[in-house]
Write an enzyme that holds these catalytic residues in place. Structure first.
Site, PDB file in Angstrom:
ATOM      1  N   TRP A   1      21.911 -70.375 -23.260  1.00 19.37           N
ATOM      2  CA  TRP A   1      20.739 -71.049 -23.819  1.00 19.37           C
ATOM      3  C   TRP A   1      21.030 -71.720 -25.160  1.00 19.37           C
ATOM      4  O   TRP A   1      20.116 -72.237 -25.788  1.00 19.37           O
ATOM      5  CB  TRP A   1      19.598 -70.043 -24.000  1.00 19.37           C
ATOM      6  CG  TRP A   1      19.254 -69.313 -22.746  1.00 19.37           C
ATOM      7  CD1 TRP A   1      18.386 -69.708 -21.769  1.00 19.37           C
ATOM      8  CD2 TRP A   1      19.804 -68.054 -22.314  1.00 19.37           C
ATOM      9  NE1 TRP A   1      18.356 -68.782 -20.762  1.00 19.37           N
ATOM     10  CE2 TRP A   1      19.206 -67.748 -21.062  1.00 19.37           C
ATOM     11  CE3 TRP A   1      20.721 -67.159 -22.853  1.00 19.37           C
ATOM     12  CZ2 TRP A   1      19.511 -66.589 -20.350  1.00 19.37           C
ATOM     13  CZ3 TRP A   1      21.038 -66.008 -22.138  1.00 19.37           C
ATOM     14  CH2 TRP A   1      20.433 -65.728 -20.909  1.00 19.37           C
ATOM     15  N   ASP A   2      22.278 -71.689 -25.617  1.00 17.13           N
ATOM     16  CA  ASP A   2      22.627 -72.202 -26.940  1.00 17.13           C
ATOM     17  C   ASP A   2      21.870 -71.431 -28.025  1.00 17.13           C
ATOM     18  O   ASP A   2      21.449 -71.999 -29.032  1.00 17.13           O
ATOM     19  CB  ASP A   2      22.332 -73.696 -27.050  1.00 17.13           C
ATOM     20  CG  ASP A   2      22.986 -74.325 -28.275  1.00 17.13           C
ATOM     21  OD1 ASP A   2      23.904 -73.714 -28.847  1.00 17.13           O
ATOM     22  OD2 ASP A   2      22.566 -75.431 -28.666  1.00 17.13           O
ATOM     23  N   TYR A   3      21.721 -70.138 -27.835  1.00 15.41           N
ATOM     24  CA  TYR A   3      21.090 -69.277 -28.831  1.00 15.41           C
ATOM     25  C   TYR A   3      22.172 -68.657 -29.723  1.00 15.41           C
ATOM     26  O   TYR A   3      22.247 -67.435 -29.883  1.00 15.41           O
ATOM     27  CB  TYR A   3      20.268 -68.190 -28.142  1.00 15.41           C
ATOM     28  CG  TYR A   3      18.895 -68.642 -27.670  1.00 15.41           C
ATOM     29  CD1 TYR A   3      18.242 -69.723 -28.251  1.00 15.41           C
ATOM     30  CD2 TYR A   3      18.240 -67.963 -26.648  1.00 15.41           C
ATOM     31  CE1 TYR A   3      16.978 -70.122 -27.816  1.00 15.41           C
ATOM     32  CE2 TYR A   3      16.983 -68.339 -26.208  1.00 15.41           C
ATOM     33  CZ  TYR A   3      16.351 -69.430 -26.803  1.00 15.41           C
ATOM     34  OH  TYR A   3      15.091 -69.808 -26.380  1.00 15.41           O
TER      35      TYR A   3
END
Length: 678
Positions: free
Chosen positions: A312-314
């Site tokens: 999630w590109d977290y």
């Protein structure tokens, strides 16, 4: 300090807590080595903040000397340091500039002459520089006091803090070229954007590497060098590569150091590529983690992962904040790590174990073909999330009933949306909070006396869609969509902020808030909207929606919290109540962390005001400082006291009328802006 009683109380509280007394200088990017962004200055207070005037404005000259198409690829995120009787900062083109703190006059400038043809993946950007004193050198020796900076073209440079002359004994004539580990796809794929950190005599740098370009990307090494000679000391790869095909889990965000323990704290990013991880099975240890390294050797002391197998590109974009807190069971040295999802992890500084319980909870499954998702993710239980973590089609926003709100409802309803950690899909997936949301690179601030954490947050929706490889031939992403090829994976991806036909964010305001948190009680004390549409909407209509806030805050013992936003104001809030008290007009938005300092008996507040190209703001090249009015001076009409929370807005009826009349202009103006990655 003006109030001796308050000063005495402050000193007693600090000493009783065993916390080193902060200085009136701002010697590190985050105020101190631990990034608390707290200043003991208290000359400016809620009672007199309305008397602030603009003390000076300094322009770097970039607008006059750089081509417009180059300036459109800049982000001015630098925070000045007050060291050696100078304010020292870097421009987006890595020029290091020293100013007189009282007048803003230039004292010296160093230009590393980076190329403007490299098109860096994360824009031309330099968040700050680092300061170091060589205690083994003679007091008058050249380069006894040094400024270190990393560059967009992957150099580490040391210059004399008093003269701006390169330190000849560091590397080759004052600089070293960082080896990227493999050939780059283009010169801007790899850069250094955040300030180095220095612990004892070791200078440490991370890197920013293009996201979603390819699976086998340059490694995300953290590198350490001798601060005197530039000789390499160690390197640390945040990604365990056993059975993993991926390039990096780099450290692009600011780091922190604990001088006494000899530890450096890394906020690591997600592995490459961001949105499909089938070739990197498992949790991808040390990615998406707070990692504590021994500064002498680079050996890992401990690590704590905040997201398992991130798709999630977290990544961890905020600097770890180091402080001593009252946990309810005594004082403990901790690492406070806010996240894009709005979580706040509080970890013991010696062990990395959570101070309060963190639960592994089941999350949505059913990823794309070949994906191997983690069945659970960690959820802190004591401190509540700083923002909501789910959104439905019924929660969307629109100014015109059944038209723009209907378009937003359809956009959200068409995508997979099972709450936080819904995996990316070929259908399209709602990612909320967005990949640039929650707390970003600006980080959090912590008041060690009152034990309150302050942070800016952003709210927006991303729609992420996986594109099967066979469908990418000749594929052209729709306007406003990021496109990542994710070469080596079976899917490419698109990512777009969910906006209405008017270009407004599809989720209900506020789109940006400042949040105050009592960590001990695990309670949010207040929220305040930050920013309006004044500098984006026609005729300066100031809708009270808040603006996305990737930048951070500065807090003072005077009881104030200062922040910029994506409109052209520096703001002051009451630290106790969250009420907005003052606005100081800037030439363009100050999407940078503010700082405060004392010079010749007067307290100043300064901020870089150069805009943020990825978010569509006006671009500039200024640093602006404010101080209290001297006798005979009058605050500018563009600097104003706020009489009520929320600021100066048009009445709702008038504003809606203007929206209807100026519909065409809204479409044109708002379609120019997109909330991108920070």
């Amino acid at each position: 300090m003006r109030n001796p009683v308050r000063l005495f109380t402050f000193i007693v509280a600090i000493l009783c807590a065993g916390i080193p007394l902060p200085t009136s200088a701002w010697e590190h990017w985050g105020g101190d080595r631990g990034g608390t962004r707290f200043s003991p200055l208290n000359q400016i207070t809620p009672d007199n903040v309305g008397n602030l005037v603009r003390a000076w404005e300094f322009r770097t000259g970039d607008l006059d000397t750089r081509a417009p198409e180059v300036m459109k690829r800049t982000k001015f995120q630098a925070t000045p340091l007050l060291v050696e009787d100078s304010l020292i900062f870097c421009s987006p083109f890595n020029e290091v500039i020293a100013l007189d703190p009282g007048s803003g006059a230039q004292k010296w400038r160093y230009d590393p002459k980076i190329s403007t043809n490299q098109r860096p993946a994360n824009r031309y950007n330099c968040r700050g520089v680092a300061y170091w004193v060589d205690d083994k050198a003679a007091g008058t020796a050249a380069c006894r006091v040094r400024i270190f900076t990393g560059t967009n073209d992957a150099r580490v440079i040391a210059i004399d803090a008093r003269s701006g002359i390169p330190c000849a004994d560091f590397g080759a004539n004052g600089e070293i070229k960082v080896e990227t580990g493999m050939p780059l796809d283009w010169p801007g794929e790899f850069q250094i954007t955040s300030a180095p950190v220095i612990i004892r005599d070791t200078v440490i740098v991370g890197s920013a590497i293009a996201d979603n370009r390819r699976v086998e990307a340059p490694p995300g090494m953290v590198r350490a060098f001798d601060a005197r000679t530039g000789r390499p000391r160690w390197s640390f790869d945040p990604l365990v590569h056993s059975g993993v095909v991926a390039g990096h889990a780099n450290v692009w965000a600011p780091m922190s150091v604990d001088e006494e323990r000899g530890l450096v704290f890394l906020p690591t990013s997600s592995p490459s590529p961001d949105f499909w991880g089938g070739k990197r099975p498992g949790n991808n240890d040390y990615a998406n983690s707070v990692v504590a390294l021994r500064a002498e050797s680079g050996e890992r002391a401990w690590s704590y992962q905040t997201v398992h197998h991130d798709v999630w590109d977290y990544d961890l974009s905020a600097q770890p904040t180091l402080s001593r807190i009252d946990t309810g069971e005594g004082l403990r040295d901790v690492v406070i790590q806010p996240t894009k999802q709005g979580f706040v992890f509080v970890l013991d500084r010696d062990t990395g174990k959570p101070v309060w319980p963190v639960e592994e909870r089941a999350v949505p499954q059913g990823g794309a073909e070949g994906e191997q998702l983690s069945p659970t993710q960690p959820f802190p239980t004591h401190v509540p999330p700083l923002l909501s973590q789910q959104i439905s089609a019924d929660d969307v926003f629109g100014l015109i009933p059944f038209w723009d709100s209907g378009a937003c409802r359809a956009k959200v309803a068409s995508a997979r949306n099972d709450g936080i950690y819904t995996p990316p899909s070929t259908q399209g997936t709602v990612v909320f909070p967005m990949t640039g949301g929650g707390v970003n690179w600006g980080g959090a601030a912590f008041d060690p006396v009152n034990q309150i954490l302050y942070a800016n947050i952003s709210r927006a929706i991303h729609i992420v869609k996986l594109i099967p490889r066979e469908a990418t031939q000749g594929f052209e992403p729709p306007p406003g969509h990021d496109f990542g090829r994710q070469q080596g994976a079976p899917f490419a991806m698109t990512r777009a902020v969910a906006t209405s036909p008017l270009g407004l964010l599809c989720n209900k305001p506020p789109w940006g808030e400042m949040v105050a948190v009592d960590l001990k009680a695990g309670k949010i004390l207040w929220r305040s909207r930050v920013g309006t549409t004044e500098d984006r909407a026609p005729l300066g209509i100031a809708f009270p929606f808040g603006t996305p806030l990737v930048n951070g805050v500065a807090i003072t013992a005077g009881g104030l919290v200062f922040t910029g936003a994506m409109d052209a104001y520096l703001r002051a809030f009451d630290a106790r109540s969250g009420q907005e008290l003052w606005q100081g007009r800037l030439p363009v938005p100050g999407v940078a962390n503010p700082m405060t300092y004392q010079w010749k008996g007067e307290q100043y507040v300064a901020i870089g005001a150069g805009g943020h190209s990825e978010s569509g703001t006006t671009i500039g090249d200024s640093v602006v400082a404010f101080r209290l009015a001297r006798p005979g001076e009058t605050p500018s009409l563009r600097s104003r006291t706020i009489d009520r929370p929320g600021g100066r807005f048009m009445s709702g009826a008038i504003a809606v009328g203007f929206v209807i009349v100026m519909m065409a202009m809204l479409v044109w103006r708002w379609r120019r802006s997109r909330v991108g990655r920070a």
